[in-house]
Scaffold this active site. Structure first.
Site, PDB file in Angstrom:
ATOM      1  N   PHE A  59       4.126  -1.143   5.815  1.00  0.00           N
ATOM      2  CA  PHE A  59       3.157  -2.240   5.740  1.00  0.00           C
ATOM      3  C   PHE A  59       3.235  -2.893   4.379  1.00  0.00           C
ATOM      4  CE2 PHE A  59       0.296   0.121   8.874  1.00  0.00           C
ATOM      5  CZ  PHE A  59       0.638  -0.701   9.924  1.00  0.00           C
ATOM      6  N   GLU A  60       3.109  -4.184   4.404  1.00  0.00           N
ATOM      7  CA  GLU A  60       3.089  -5.014   3.211  1.00  0.00           C
ATOM      8  C   GLU A  60       2.036  -4.576   2.186  1.00  0.00           C
ATOM      9  OE1 GLU A  60       3.333  -9.268   4.195  1.00  0.00           O
ATOM     10  OE2 GLU A  60       1.309  -9.410   3.412  1.00  0.00           O
ATOM     11  N   GLY A  61       0.941  -4.000   2.654  1.00  0.00           N
ATOM     12  CA  GLY A  61      -0.105  -3.526   1.746  1.00  0.00           C
ATOM     13  C   GLY A  61       0.346  -2.375   0.864  1.00  0.00           C
TER      14      GLY A  61
END
Lengths: 260, 323, 260, 323
Positions: free
Chosen positions: C57-59
């Site tokens: 995930f980009e997070g």
């Protein structure tokens, strides 16, 4: 090689260096310290008069307290992290210098010249050296990026007109040469030896004696220096190490690992 | 030795990475099998710093496997540098500082090999080595920096660094070439069978090195379950897909230290310093015979270091957790 | 605007997208997934046939397992970290793409053109937009650096000859234009819609239909596309969503947050 | 608004940092006093991402203090972006994505302000914003990168990025300008009175932001003793000398989430989404009146969010520790 005669004393050369260097610290400063005398000097200052002084180690530590008798063998062991505020990767702790968070870099030196350039790489010609020394470590980075204190023994073979190899840049060829090379920040601020305390002329950036230790003469300092020293207009005489200072050092390094 | 450009082209870097098996798979093996992943002539980056978290078990295996022509890089190089030279495994070390440690004086073994031009000690500043790994880790060909200017350290590496005028500020800025090692050897306190690794304490340059390398060999004090890793994912520092081998090697840094578990074996290091400075050729040779070629296994090597020394180092090592 | 007629079915458009996209995954792949359909599709693949598939995930998360019924509102909340192998800063997880560790980037799209360029920034002229959309997020980075799957509804207003604004580069102007712009790696690999599965011609990089969903005709696809589509020589018909696939999706998203 | 060069000269950057009080000192203060450290026209960077670890207590204080002309930067901007625009505190947000969250649809407030040219949403790619902070944190004027090429996102920022031919590989490479914010607002789970901060879970861009900024205001769920920090120094992420203010603000991200402590207050966020999309002018204005200007204190604000909502968010928040 002319050896100097040290006045009779109840302390070793390294203890003298550590005490004199410690007095250059200021409370609240952030000091990037090498192992040995620099670490001892910074810790001494912290214990005596600068409780808010923060030590950084090249191994990646911010604000440790050194446990007496457990001095680390380098800046990279767990002993360097005891009761510290933060540990971080090597590259990131060095980047704190580049970003500008550090007040003072503080290290020892093998060879220094009149412009405060340091050599810890080669004695003799680099391509054909008499001695291959261990090299820069973080020395080049620290001296390129911040104001520096160097502590070392005052010997003619160590204080030379031009170092064989510029490992850590001081004022390079003097004048504006350091800034012109792309190093606009930092520079060698003080050299502490067992004989004297030196700075650098604001314009020429030549080494200049600022203070003499108790019982040391100008002639002695010059005799033990491989180039002509300048002397400040008002030379001070430093107070000898106090018992209190020596006591702290001996508590920190009871086996005289770094103060023999 | 490979004749490669100083900095890999992006296509070459991506192609190498694409063809690695990056899937979630178990990769536990022996020191001996892991040693087979290192090829003669490889550039091998060494984790840890000075006598701290040095992946000595893996280095031990490489020396026993009689590797040749390795190019070694490390932040700061200690006894393992001597042994790379003395064993003939490498004649080329890239590092910022090379000697057992400041308390033991300048390495006579390093001096013997470099002063007699038997081997090369290529000197970069500490931060520059770190930033070269970091550029490699980030997939960029260079990292801007502000040191090595004006000094002979910078001049000596020649056109391996570039100086440019910053297009934003007009200032001089150094461009350091990315370093993407063929293999990184890293020792950790714990990891799972996939290679998800958790490192306690000082990290040194290990994370960037792992991300930059084309292959990572992890040695670990213990292999823990993947479940345990997943309970504290914010303590994981190296992700499994960068890792190619996991070897359980307890006391895998001995006689160097491993944060929180054991401090350096000081008496042993004093002993090595003594014999290697008495005779920089025969000293390390005798040491290699006794501790590297002689033992029949890693536990046997540890037995030669001595039970008492091991317990003492452990007692001191655990002390960081006493506060 | 021509709306297509969907064949009667026991699943929603989003469920169809998730199922069709999930079948493009391969076991062992490392998939950089956006929230919504991409996350559902990757998780579905993981549960059914690709247990070794790893989601990023980009997070800043590597390899989480999503807890059924607790879908995150974006890729940046703690729900994204549940039982993950590692969390790391945003910049560093995006750098994994640049370094080359990721096999597939997988996102939704608001507007796409014949060369697979995506727009999530502006409807109309950027300086005078009809609608200001939320922007790129990591979209520009992901699509610049890796092979991409895009899942979106097949509507004429979304499939346009040229997007109003290239937020995330596909094949730019086709041919070698992407590589020539300094993007030698990655590119749009598959577009999954509720009507068809599309790829791109190896030379021209024009969008090309590779497969039609059960009951969908070529004409229907063309009618719902704002430019002339190419069709592959051997078009396949995809198998409709299986009960097993739908069951997993409905377990993951019982409130139909992303599958309504 | 300050008319400064895009990238600070190295001398200016160093001078600013040198003149900061970086000594070890206590710096605990109120939200109101911390708000005084932010000046009209400042570039203010916001920690966290979307609805996660947003420093809302500090933003609440800035809005109540009626700051003007702030330039805001953040990785991804959520409801706080709406409120910056609606309150008149800022007319310029630099971010990669701007809307409450994907589940709530496109922000009508953002649309209203940008489409009517009342405010500017300056769009950079997510990674580029992160790398701009990172360059600022490292004290270099630019960071090499490989995205924003070929796209209109890159074209739109114009000559704020440079494209050069790599001197090592000949490839095209983007140079992103360093970003050194005047102030960074960061919310953490715990820190000491000096500002040594420990962040659990997702870090977002907060560390680079803190190192890059010329001033850091920390809000924290709790202030712990320096002794406690020193027991786990390898969990510290932000060192005290970058920090200028420490404010204890429990539930300081509500109604957004704080990792391990509370999840988003979903019903409240649904409510905000509803009123702000019904009327993008009066909706947020009513919201500001009720939740920002109205309450007499931060606890009073939390009381308005509701005890039940707070306990529910906490129960869900702690669940990451249940595994």
């Amino acid at each position: 090689m002319t050896r100097h005669t040290k006045p009779a004393s109840n302390f070793t050369t390294s203890e003298l260096l550590a005490v004199m260097a410690s007095r250059l610290m200021t409370n609240g400063q952030i000091v990037f310290a090498g192992i040995g005398v620099p670490l001892l000097a910074a810790t001494l200052a912290q214990r005596l008069f600068a409780p808010q002084l923060t030590i950084l180690f090249e191994g990646g530590t911010i604000g440790p307290f050194i446990v007496p008798g457990e001095l680390p063998p380098s800046t990279n062991e767990q002993r360097c992290t005891r009761r510290s505020n933060m540990v971080l990767p090597i590259t990131d702790v060095l980047l704190l210098l580049q970003r500008g968070y550090v007040d003072i870099g503080f290290m020892g030196g093998a060879q220094i010249d009149r412009f405060g350039n340091l050599n810890s790489s080669f004695i003799g010609d680099a391509e054909n050296p008499k001695i291959r020394l261990p090299g820069t470590g973080g020395g080049n980075d620290i001296s390129s990026l911040t104001n520096m204190i160097v502590a070392m023994k005052h010997e003619k073979r160590r204080f030379v007109a031009d170092v064989d190899f510029v490992t850590s840049p001081g004022w390079l060829k003097g004048g504006r040469s350091r800034a012109n090379c792309g190093l606009p920040q930092g520079g060698l601020w003080r050299v502490v030896t067992d004989l004297a305390i030196m700075g650098f002329d604001e314009d020429t950036r030549q080494m200049k004696v600022l203070g003499l230790h108790h019982g040391v003469t100008r002639e002695q300092v010059q005799e033990n220096t491989g180039f002509t020293l300048e002397f400040d207009d008002k030379i001070e005489t430093t107070a000898p190490p106090r018992d209190e200072e020596l006591a702290v050092l001996r508590e920190l390094d009871p086996k005289a690992l770094y103060t023999a | 030795m490979s004749i490669e450009p100083l900095v890999k082209s992006y296509s070459a870097l991506r192609h190498e990475t694409l063809t690695r098996d990056r899937g979630l798979r178990e990769k536990v093996m022996t020191l001996e099998d892991a040693a087979k992943l290192v090829h003669d002539g490889n550039h091998v980056a060494i984790g840890g710093c000075t006598v701290s978290r040095t992946p000595l078990a893996m280095i031990w295996a490489l020396i026993r496997a009689r590797k040749r022509d390795l190019v070694i890089s490390r932040s700061i190089t200690s006894t393992e540098g001597d042994l790379f030279f003395a064993s003939g495994v490498s004649q080329h070390v890239i590092t910022s500082w090379f000697t057992q440690g400041i308390v033991w004086g300048v390495s006579k073994v390093m001096r013997h090999h470099t002063e007699n031009k038997l081997a090369k000690f290529e000197e970069w500043s500490h931060m520059s080595i770190g930033l070269r790994y970091r550029a490699g880790a980030m997939g960029i060909p260079f990292m801007p920096s502000r040191t090595m200017l004006g000094s002979d350290v910078g001049k000596r590496v020649g056109d391996e660094i570039k100086v440019m005028d910053c297009p934003f500020t007009g200032e001089k800025i150094v461009l350091l070439p990315a370093l993407n090692p063929d293999v990184a050897l890293i020792h950790v306190q714990r990891c799972d069978a996939y290679g998800n690794a958790q490192l306690d304490g000082l990290q040194f340059m290990d994370i960037d090195m792992a991300m930059a390398a084309n292959k990572v060999i992890l040695t670990t004090e213990r292999i823990v379950s993947n479940d345990q890793i997943r309970r504290t994912p914010d303590r994981t520092r190296i992700p499994f897909f960068t890792v190619d081998a996991v070897v359980e090697a307890p006391f895998g840094c001995a006689p160097h230290e491993c944060y929180g578990l054991y401090e350096p074996f000081f008496e042993h290091l004093d002993h090595y310093a003594k014999i290697s400075s008495q005779d920089p050729v025969k000293g390390p040779q005798r040491y290699l015979d006794e501790f590297y070629y002689g033992p029949k296994s890693w536990p046997d090597y540890l037995a030669k270091l001595g039970m008492e020394a091991l317990l003492d180092a452990s007692r001191r090592g655990r002390s960081v957790h006493n506060d």
